[in-house]
Design a protein around this motif. Structure first.
Motif, PDB file in Angstrom:
ATOM      1  N   ALA A 122      13.563  28.874  27.013  1.00 35.17           N
ATOM      2  CA  ALA A 122      13.610  27.425  26.838  1.00 35.17           C
ATOM      3  C   ALA A 122      12.435  26.734  27.511  1.00 35.17           C
ATOM      4  N   ALA A 123      11.896  27.305  28.591  1.00 32.79           N
ATOM      5  CA  ALA A 123      10.860  26.627  29.355  1.00 32.79           C
ATOM      6  C   ALA A 123       9.510  26.626  28.668  1.00 32.79           C
ATOM      7  N   GLY A 124       9.244  27.638  27.854  1.00 36.02           N
ATOM      8  CA  GLY A 124       7.894  27.768  27.338  1.00 36.02           C
ATOM      9  C   GLY A 124       6.956  28.151  28.463  1.00 36.02           C
ATOM     10  N   CYS A 125       5.690  27.709  28.388  1.00 40.12           N
ATOM     11  CA  CYS A 125       4.704  28.061  29.407  1.00 40.12           C
ATOM     12  C   CYS A 125       4.221  26.799  30.124  1.00 40.12           C
ATOM     13  N   PRO A 126       4.205  26.801  31.455  1.00 37.29           N
ATOM     14  CA  PRO A 126       3.589  25.679  32.179  1.00 37.29           C
ATOM     15  C   PRO A 126       2.094  25.612  31.860  1.00 37.29           C
ATOM     16  N   GLY A 127       1.528  24.390  31.859  1.00 30.85           N
ATOM     17  CA  GLY A 127       0.099  24.268  31.574  1.00 30.85           C
ATOM     18  C   GLY A 127      -0.764  24.858  32.650  1.00 30.85           C
ATOM     19  N   SER A 128      -0.243  24.929  33.864  1.00 30.37           N
ATOM     20  CA  SER A 128      -0.986  25.508  34.978  1.00 30.37           C
ATOM     21  C   SER A 128      -0.235  26.720  35.503  1.00 30.37           C
ATOM     22  N   TYR A 129      -1.009  27.689  35.975  1.00 25.14           N
ATOM     23  CA  TYR A 129      -0.362  28.879  36.529  1.00 25.14           C
ATOM     24  C   TYR A 129       0.590  28.438  37.629  1.00 25.14           C
ATOM     25  N   PRO A 130       1.863  28.835  37.549  1.00 24.93           N
ATOM     26  CA  PRO A 130       2.853  28.304  38.482  1.00 24.93           C
ATOM     27  C   PRO A 130       2.703  28.874  39.884  1.00 24.93           C
ATOM     28  N   SER A 131       2.994  28.001  40.851  1.00 25.37           N
ATOM     29  CA  SER A 131       3.093  28.470  42.218  1.00 25.37           C
ATOM     30  C   SER A 131       4.494  29.038  42.418  1.00 25.37           C
ATOM     31  N   GLY A 132       4.807  29.425  43.609  1.00 25.83           N
ATOM     32  CA  GLY A 132       6.109  30.031  43.840  1.00 25.83           C
ATOM     33  C   GLY A 132       6.086  31.495  43.490  1.00 25.83           C
ATOM     34  N   SER A 133       7.096  31.968  42.762  1.00 26.38           N
ATOM     35  CA  SER A 133       7.224  33.396  42.454  1.00 26.38           C
ATOM     36  C   SER A 133       7.534  33.595  40.983  1.00 26.38           C
ATOM     37  N   PRO A 134       6.558  33.431  40.126  1.00 31.91           N
ATOM     38  CA  PRO A 134       6.807  33.688  38.705  1.00 31.91           C
ATOM     39  C   PRO A 134       6.987  35.176  38.449  1.00 31.91           C
ATOM     40  N   ILE A 135       7.483  35.496  37.254  1.00 36.76           N
ATOM     41  CA  ILE A 135       7.621  36.912  36.867  1.00 36.76           C
ATOM     42  C   ILE A 135       6.258  37.360  36.354  1.00 36.76           C
ATOM     43  N   THR A 136       5.472  37.986  37.212  1.00 32.80           N
ATOM     44  CA  THR A 136       4.122  38.397  36.853  1.00 32.80           C
ATOM     45  C   THR A 136       4.127  39.759  36.190  1.00 32.80           C
TER      46      THR A 136
END
Length: 746
Positions: free
Chosen positions: A182-196
């Motif tokens: 549902a989220a799609g992709c943030p326009g900027s690389y996310p901070s925090g702990s994304p699933i890399t």
């Protein structure tokens, strides 16, 4: 070809709450400086130039009926609406005071084949000067294809991303993450702990991506065991810091994973019991969900299964290590928290018990239920042929069809029908076991009632009646164990298997070389064993048996006077070896040596007290303790001198078939069993066969007796495995309503 390095992964993404950040579906991105208030959330944040986005405004549409929106490549929106030909208008639909649904115009375009950011400006209406409500961003991205676009829960597999024609999103440095559908992709690389994810660029338009372990399927919804497909979006960035670095993506939710479908060998069963390790279950799956797993961990808990093995267990969250049997099967035991009051447990299978790498592989359900107990079975006895309906009582009995199995002596009951939690009915099997143990089994366990039911060795016969005018009757006998009996065509008396017509109960005790009672009235001979449960035999109603198991030539007896005791004026006559039966009632009592003396003429038997004592209709006129011959039977008839094979006297055709059993007068004696086979037309001569009358002189009388027919009465057909005297534990069929046979006047 440059290999990009994945960042250190964490299980959960952090969530920011400061006003300087925009939190979008768990991803944290730097928030731009907006002229209007920033929307609370936008889903999806990126995608193609089509579809819709849902924007959350937190009450900012109160009183707004026809909101208006446009897309711009600028970064800010005016406080009030001003028309501008450069802006791309879009249909906006009010959902609630807090939400608006905005179409994504197809006229939005990429930035030279790369992603382009648009600002969405939202107003109260399309009227010039209407108040601005909020603004947000949407990225139009190159939507590539994934091959394959599905995979196992927990990752580890590799997918290939191919950008659309004309798009070359990959440069010198590239990073990939997996975002929720549902989220799609943030326009900027996310901070925090994304699933890399580890990414390898193949060309400027193609790359391979290793799916990370955190990409897992959602567990089944409550009350189900089939896991749903869970969608992820693969997002690509040119850097892992800074802003506005989204370059490409897959279709929103374009990569799907599902937990493996797991099946327990039983979904309901016993709770944890001591000793530890019981009961045991197996978990199987149509997929090789244990590939690469050496020590799977199985968590039992009443709440949803977490994606990674949890760091702590509570009273309702405990685990055991499973024993891997193959890549698709393992064995497990119940932990101590699996108890009856807790309800249904989620059975969560993990690749290990590690809180950092133990990924969720499969989910099943298990409901502990109380172990059944059996307390009674009624009736507690029945035919060895089976087919009897019984009612079984107990506690903790399941009520769903097919949830109970039961055996008697190891043989299954059929037509099991649950009535309630305390009762079910069933039909007994055929068995020759006698006393048998009842065993019931449910998913929760088993219980038994030792020697709870007895298979009585009974039989049934057809027909059940015959007229006394019949000579022979063929009987169809149903029972069990017949194939083990060897019936001889010409049986030696008091030996081997036999079928008897019995008056009362059969007995084989010794009484001077004969049976202790003579209740075996006749034999059903010429036995044909059809099967183990059926035989056919023929009963001769014109003959009866002696205590020595031989046929009587007549239904009377004659004894030497030394065996007779009768007192003067007494109605009782005693014979030590008389063998009297109730069938002697009504027969005449005669003193053959001196007719009319001691026993008055016309005396008959009115009662039989036992096998040695009868009651006469007239009292004796003198005492007798021997010296005369007495006969119980038809009154002696007079006859004159005879030869060995014939009698001269007065006869009728009704005398044919009668036997000469005694003579009186002269010095005659009877040898064998002479039977009258014919009477001449004048009735003066009777021809004998089967025996002779010896030295005769002048006879004063003979006793002629009809064949010893089976008297009228109700009898039992009894099958005996060994008819010898004092046979050791012979099988004797038990008298029952189905084994009766009646001889009557019809």
């Amino acid at each position: 070809m440059r290999k990009s390095h994945a960042r250190t992964r964490a299980r959960l993404w952090g969530a920011g709450a400061a006003s300087a950040l925009t939190v979008v579906s768990g991803l944290v991105a730097a928030a731009p400086a907006y002229a209007l208030t920033a929307a609370t959330a936008t889903l999806p944040q990126s995608g193609p130039a089509s579809g819709f986005v849902n924007v959350t405004l937190s009450g900012m549409l109160t009183g707004v009926t026809s909101p208006f929106a446009y897309y711009t490549t600028g970064t800010t929106c005016g406080d009030t609406y001003t028309a501008n030909a450069a802006n791309i208008t879009a249909t906006a639909t009010r959902v609630s005071d807090d939400e608006v649904r905005i179409a994504v115009p197809t006229t939005l375009s990429l930035n030279a084949g790369a992603a382009r950011k648009y600002t969405i400006c939202i107003y109260a209406s399309s009227t010039a000067g209407s108040a601005g409500k909020a603004q947000t961003t949407y990225w139009v991205t190159p939507i590539g294809t994934l091959t394959p676009n599905t995979g196992p829960s927990g990752g580890g597999n590799v997918v290939t991303f191919t950008a659309p024609t004309g798009s070359a999103p990959f440069g010198a440095t590239n990073y990939a993450i997996f975002s929720t559908a549902a989220a799609g992709c943030p326009g900027s690389y996310p901070s925090g702990s994304p699933i890399t994810a580890t990414m390898n660029r193949q060309t400027t338009s193609q790359a391979t991506v290793t799916v990370p372990a955190e990409v897992v399927g959602n567990p089944p919804t409550a009350g189900t065991v089939t896991p749903p497909a869970t969608g992820y979006t693969v997002c690509f960035y040119s850097a892992n810091t800074g802003s506005d670095n989204l370059t490409a993506q897959s279709t929103n939710g374009g990569y799907t994973v599902s937990l493996s479908t797991a099946t327990l060998n039983q979904t309901t069963g016993a709770p944890y019991t001591s000793p530890p390790g019981t009961p045991s279950l197996t978990v199987t799956s149509p997929t090789a969900f244990l590939t690469g797993v050496t020590a799977p961990a199985v968590l039992f808990q009443t709440t949803a299964c977490p994606a990674l093995f949890p760091s702590a267990q509570t009273l309702n969250t405990q685990y055991n290590l499973g024993r891997k049997l193959s890549n698709s099967k393992m064995a497990i035991t119940l932990p101590q928290n699996v108890l009856t009051p807790a309800g249904t447990f989620n059975v969560c299978t993990y690749s290990s018990a590690s809180t950092t790498t133990g990924k969720l592989l499969a989910v099943a359900n298990y409901t502990p239920v109380s172990v059944p107990q059996v307390t009674d079975i009624q009736p507690a006895a029945g035919s060895p042929l089976g087919g009897n309906l019984v009612t079984i009582s107990g506690t903790n009995l399941p009520t769903s069809p097919g949830s109970i199995t039961a055996t008697l002596g190891g043989k299954p009951l059929t037509e099991i029908t649950p009535i309630n939690a305390n009762t079910f009915t069933a039909v007994t099997p055929a068995s020759t076991q006698g006393r048998s143990t009842l065993v019931i089994e449910t998913a929760a366990g088993r219980d038994m009632l030792a020697n709870g039911y007895t298979f009585i060795d009974s039989i049934s016969v057809t027909p059940t009646t015959a007229p006394n005018t019949a000579t022979t009757v063929d009987l169809d006998v149903k029972g069990t164990g017949f194939s083990s009996l060897t019936f001889e065509s010409s049986r030696t008396p008091l030996s081997g298997p036999a079928v008897y017509l019995v008056d009362g109960a059969y007995a084989n005790g010794n009484a001077g070389g004969t049976r202790g009672n003579v209740n075996a009235v006749s034999e059903c001979g010429e036995v044909m064993v059809v099967s183990d449960t059926e035989l056919v035999c023929r009963v001769n109603l014109t003959q009866t048996l002696t205590a020595a198991d031989t046929y009587k030539p007549a239904s009377v007896f004659s004894q030497p006077g030394t065996d007779i005791t009768v007192a003067n004026n007494s109605y009782r006559l005693v014979s030590a070896t008389g063998g009297f039966t109730k069938g002697d009632i009504g027969k005449a009592v005669t003193n053959l040596t001196a007719p009319g003396t001691t026993i008055p003429a016309g005396t008959t038997v009115v009662d039989v007290l036992d096998g040695n004592t009868i009651v006469m209709s007239k009292a004796a006129t003198a005492a007798a303790t021997g010296g005369s011959t007495y006969t119980v039977g038809p009154v002696a008839m007079s006859a004159t001198a005879s030869v060995n094979s014939a009698l001269t006297g007065t006869f009728t055709q009704a005398d044919v078939g009668k036997a000469v059993t005694a003579v009186a007068g002269g010095s005659a004696s009877v040898s064998g069993t002479p039977v009258i086979t014919s009477v001449n037309s004048l009735g003066t001569t009777a021809t004998l066969t089967g025996g002779t009358i010896g030295t005769h002189g002048d006879l004063t009388g003979v006793t002629l007796t009809p064949p010893a027919s089976v008297p009228n009465g109700v009898y039992n057909i009894v099958v005996v495995s060994d008819s010898s005297i004092n046979a050791s534990s012979p099988r004797v069929s038990v008298a029952s309503s189905g084994s009766t046979f009646t001889v009557a006047n019809y």
